[in-house]
Design a protein around this motif. Sequence first.
Motif, PDB file in Angstrom:
ATOM      1  N   PRO A  48       0.786  -0.871  -0.077  1.00 59.84           N
ATOM      2  CA  PRO A  48      -0.077  -0.323   0.201  1.00 59.84           C
ATOM      3  C   PRO A  48       0.515   0.717  -0.163  1.00 59.84           C
ATOM      4  CG  PRO A  48      -0.973  -1.499   1.223  1.00 59.84           C
ATOM      5  CD  PRO A  48       0.501  -1.814   1.255  1.00 59.84           C
ATOM      6  N   VAL A  49       0.565   2.081  -1.067  1.00 57.14           N
ATOM      7  CA  VAL A  49       1.099   3.657  -0.849  1.00 57.14           C
ATOM      8  C   VAL A  49       0.426   4.980   0.024  1.00 57.14           C
ATOM      9  CG1 VAL A  49       2.421   2.913  -2.899  1.00 57.14           C
ATOM     10  CG2 VAL A  49       0.436   3.594  -2.535  1.00 57.14           C
ATOM     11  N   GLN A  50       0.519   5.323   0.963  1.00 63.10           N
ATOM     12  CA  GLN A  50      -0.391   6.102   1.541  1.00 63.10           C
ATOM     13  C   GLN A  50       0.735   6.859   1.741  1.00 63.10           C
ATOM     14  OE1 GLN A  50      -1.990   2.268   4.364  1.00 63.10           O
ATOM     15  NE2 GLN A  50      -3.852   3.553   3.988  1.00 63.10           N
ATOM     16  N   SER A  51       1.924   6.725   1.594  1.00 62.34           N
ATOM     17  CA  SER A  51       2.620   8.186   2.197  1.00 62.34           C
ATOM     18  C   SER A  51       3.631   8.010   1.051  1.00 62.34           C
ATOM     19  CB  SER A  51       3.230   7.976   3.918  1.00 62.34           C
ATOM     20  OG  SER A  51       4.031   6.758   3.944  1.00 62.34           O
ATOM     21  N   ARG A  52       4.469   9.438   0.880  1.00 61.86           N
ATOM     22  CA  ARG A  52       6.043   9.003   0.497  1.00 61.86           C
ATOM     23  C   ARG A  52       6.972   7.799   0.363  1.00 61.86           C
ATOM     24  NH1 ARG A  52       7.489  11.882  -2.904  1.00 61.86           N
ATOM     25  NH2 ARG A  52       5.751  13.479  -3.250  1.00 61.86           N
ATOM     26  N   THR A  53       6.687   7.341   2.144  1.00 62.79           N
ATOM     27  CA  THR A  53       7.369   6.102   2.893  1.00 62.79           C
ATOM     28  C   THR A  53       7.517   5.357   2.330  1.00 62.79           C
ATOM     29  OG1 THR A  53       8.093   8.169   4.836  1.00 62.79           O
ATOM     30  CG2 THR A  53       8.750   5.836   4.209  1.00 62.79           C
ATOM     31  N   ALA A  54       6.070   4.783   1.978  1.00 65.30           N
ATOM     32  CA  ALA A  54       5.428   3.667   1.463  1.00 65.30           C
ATOM     33  C   ALA A  54       5.875   3.640   0.522  1.00 65.30           C
ATOM     34  CB  ALA A  54       3.937   3.763   2.071  1.00 65.30           C
ATOM     35  N   ALA A  55       5.612   4.666  -0.490  1.00 62.26           N
ATOM     36  CA  ALA A  55       5.937   4.975  -1.422  1.00 62.26           C
ATOM     37  C   ALA A  55       7.403   4.627  -1.900  1.00 62.26           C
ATOM     38  CB  ALA A  55       5.717   5.653  -2.446  1.00 62.26           C
ATOM     39  N   GLY A  73       2.254  -4.462  -6.867  1.00 61.67           N
ATOM     40  CA  GLY A  73       1.407  -4.412  -7.093  1.00 61.67           C
ATOM     41  C   GLY A  73       1.167  -3.309  -5.999  1.00 61.67           C
ATOM     42  N   ALA A  74       0.573  -2.034  -6.383  1.00 60.49           N
ATOM     43  CA  ALA A  74       0.757  -0.580  -5.318  1.00 60.49           C
ATOM     44  C   ALA A  74      -0.694  -0.840  -4.355  1.00 60.49           C
ATOM     45  CB  ALA A  74       0.453   0.735  -6.008  1.00 60.49           C
ATOM     46  N   ALA A  92       3.168  -2.970 -11.064  1.00 63.27           N
ATOM     47  CA  ALA A  92       2.256  -3.904 -11.998  1.00 63.27           C
ATOM     48  C   ALA A  92       1.264  -3.887 -12.254  1.00 63.27           C
ATOM     49  CB  ALA A  92       2.926  -4.828 -11.468  1.00 63.27           C
ATOM     50  N   PHE A  93       0.391  -3.169 -11.255  1.00 65.09           N
ATOM     51  CA  PHE A  93      -0.817  -3.131 -11.264  1.00 65.09           C
ATOM     52  C   PHE A  93      -1.135  -1.938  -9.285  1.00 65.09           C
ATOM     53  CE2 PHE A  93       0.251  -6.974  -8.560  1.00 65.09           C
ATOM     54  CZ  PHE A  93      -1.218  -6.981  -7.780  1.00 65.09           C
ATOM     55  N   THR A  94      -2.471  -1.910  -9.722  1.00 65.67           N
ATOM     56  CA  THR A  94      -3.538  -1.242  -8.972  1.00 65.67           C
ATOM     57  C   THR A  94      -4.036  -1.449  -8.117  1.00 65.67           C
ATOM     58  OG1 THR A  94      -4.258   0.590 -10.187  1.00 65.67           O
ATOM     59  CG2 THR A  94      -2.109   0.973  -9.439  1.00 65.67           C
ATOM     60  N   VAL A  95      -4.512  -0.967  -6.447  1.00 66.63           N
ATOM     61  CA  VAL A  95      -5.691  -1.720  -5.756  1.00 66.63           C
ATOM     62  C   VAL A  95      -5.836  -0.865  -4.843  1.00 66.63           C
ATOM     63  CG1 VAL A  95      -6.240  -3.558  -4.262  1.00 66.63           C
ATOM     64  CG2 VAL A  95      -4.262  -4.034  -5.563  1.00 66.63           C
ATOM     65  N   ALA A  96      -7.247  -0.800  -5.104  1.00 69.53           N
ATOM     66  CA  ALA A  96      -8.203   0.643  -4.264  1.00 69.53           C
ATOM     67  C   ALA A  96      -9.201  -0.411  -3.070  1.00 69.53           C
ATOM     68  CB  ALA A  96      -8.672   1.770  -5.103  1.00 69.53           C
ATOM     69  N   SER A 107      -5.851   4.824 -13.948  1.00 66.92           N
ATOM     70  CA  SER A 107      -4.959   3.996 -13.357  1.00 66.92           C
ATOM     71  C   SER A 107      -4.683   2.548 -14.863  1.00 66.92           C
ATOM     72  CB  SER A 107      -4.612   2.499 -12.536  1.00 66.92           C
ATOM     73  OG  SER A 107      -4.263   1.951 -13.107  1.00 66.92           O
ATOM     74  N   LEU A 108      -5.785   2.132 -15.464  1.00 67.06           N
ATOM     75  CA  LEU A 108      -6.297   2.249 -16.941  1.00 67.06           C
ATOM     76  C   LEU A 108      -5.139   2.697 -17.946  1.00 67.06           C
ATOM     77  CD1 LEU A 108      -9.921   0.526 -16.877  1.00 67.06           C
ATOM     78  CD2 LEU A 108      -7.767  -0.861 -16.237  1.00 67.06           C
ATOM     79  N   ASP A 109      -5.237   3.741 -18.058  1.00 67.84           N
ATOM     80  CA  ASP A 109      -4.817   4.912 -19.126  1.00 67.84           C
ATOM     81  C   ASP A 109      -2.939   5.091 -18.733  1.00 67.84           C
ATOM     82  OD1 ASP A 109      -7.103   5.206 -20.120  1.00 67.84           O
ATOM     83  OD2 ASP A 109      -7.518   7.825 -18.698  1.00 67.84           O
ATOM     84  N   ALA A 110      -2.658   4.738 -16.863  1.00 65.67           N
ATOM     85  CA  ALA A 110      -1.262   4.197 -16.987  1.00 65.67           C
ATOM     86  C   ALA A 110      -0.821   3.679 -18.128  1.00 65.67           C
ATOM     87  CB  ALA A 110      -0.651   4.842 -15.245  1.00 65.67           C
ATOM     88  N   GLY A 111      -1.335   2.620 -17.907  1.00 62.44           N
ATOM     89  CA  GLY A 111      -1.136   1.008 -18.600  1.00 62.44           C
ATOM     90  C   GLY A 111      -0.975   0.013 -16.824  1.00 62.44           C
ATOM     91  N   LEU A 112      -1.613   0.464 -15.992  1.00 63.52           N
ATOM     92  CA  LEU A 112      -1.994  -0.379 -15.111  1.00 63.52           C
ATOM     93  C   LEU A 112      -3.389  -0.842 -14.795  1.00 63.52           C
ATOM     94  CD1 LEU A 112       0.609   1.677 -12.000  1.00 63.52           C
ATOM     95  CD2 LEU A 112       1.021  -0.175 -14.060  1.00 63.52           C
ATOM     96  N   PRO A 113      -3.360  -2.212 -14.102  1.00 64.85           N
ATOM     97  CA  PRO A 113      -4.695  -3.540 -14.325  1.00 64.85           C
ATOM     98  C   PRO A 113      -4.436  -2.807 -13.151  1.00 64.85           C
ATOM     99  CG  PRO A 113      -2.731  -5.070 -14.850  1.00 64.85           C
ATOM    100  CD  PRO A 113      -2.158  -3.019 -15.149  1.00 64.85           C
TER     101      PRO A 113
END
Length: 203
Positions: A48-55, A73-74, A92-96, A107-113
């Motif tokens: 999960p990317v809830q902060s810059r540190t997590a990224a 995945g993110a 490789a993919f994103t989750v919400a 996300s799809l426009d960025a090429g990520l499922p």
Amino acid sequence: MATVNPPTIDRIFAEAPVMAILRGMPLDRSVELATLAWDLGIECVEVPVQSRTAAEVLAAVVKAGAERGRPVGAGTVTTPQRLAWAVSAGAAFTVAPGFDAGVARASLDAGLPHLPGVATATEVQAARALGLDWLKAFPAGVLGPDWFRAMRGPFPEVPFVATGGIDASNAAAFLAAGAKVVAVGSALEDPDQLRRLADLLKH
């Protein structure tokens, strides 16, 4: 830049019905757990990317995964900024946790499922109308296994990922109820969980 020819969600989950979610863990520990998951046959990892540190943690796990040919995945991608972090890290993919059509399209426009969270039939229909095939049932622990049995009636073609409140003690029940994949997060604070979850792959 976006991942070149990212794997489809179908391919990402083709090898194993378990995904490890490494939320809020230090960088070194996240890489260590991801590596253990891959060693045990759990192919799919989400950070999960809830902060810059997590990224930054995501980027490190993505790098480790790339060395082994494993997609990462993110998670918790709920804003354009978090999507930008995911893209920059090479996810490789994103989750919400929920369904946001704008985030999904971006996300799809960025090429990520994209794997959006749903909890109602209305959300399932809205996500499917956008062309999203795989959906995340959240919070699965609250929805319960019967939710998956009920959804198989109107939506037998939809593959669901059960997320939230899942651990090695109840994962098999959700898979038996119709979930295609179980995603385990906070339970991974117990180092024995990954090994117990890997046992599911043997059945």
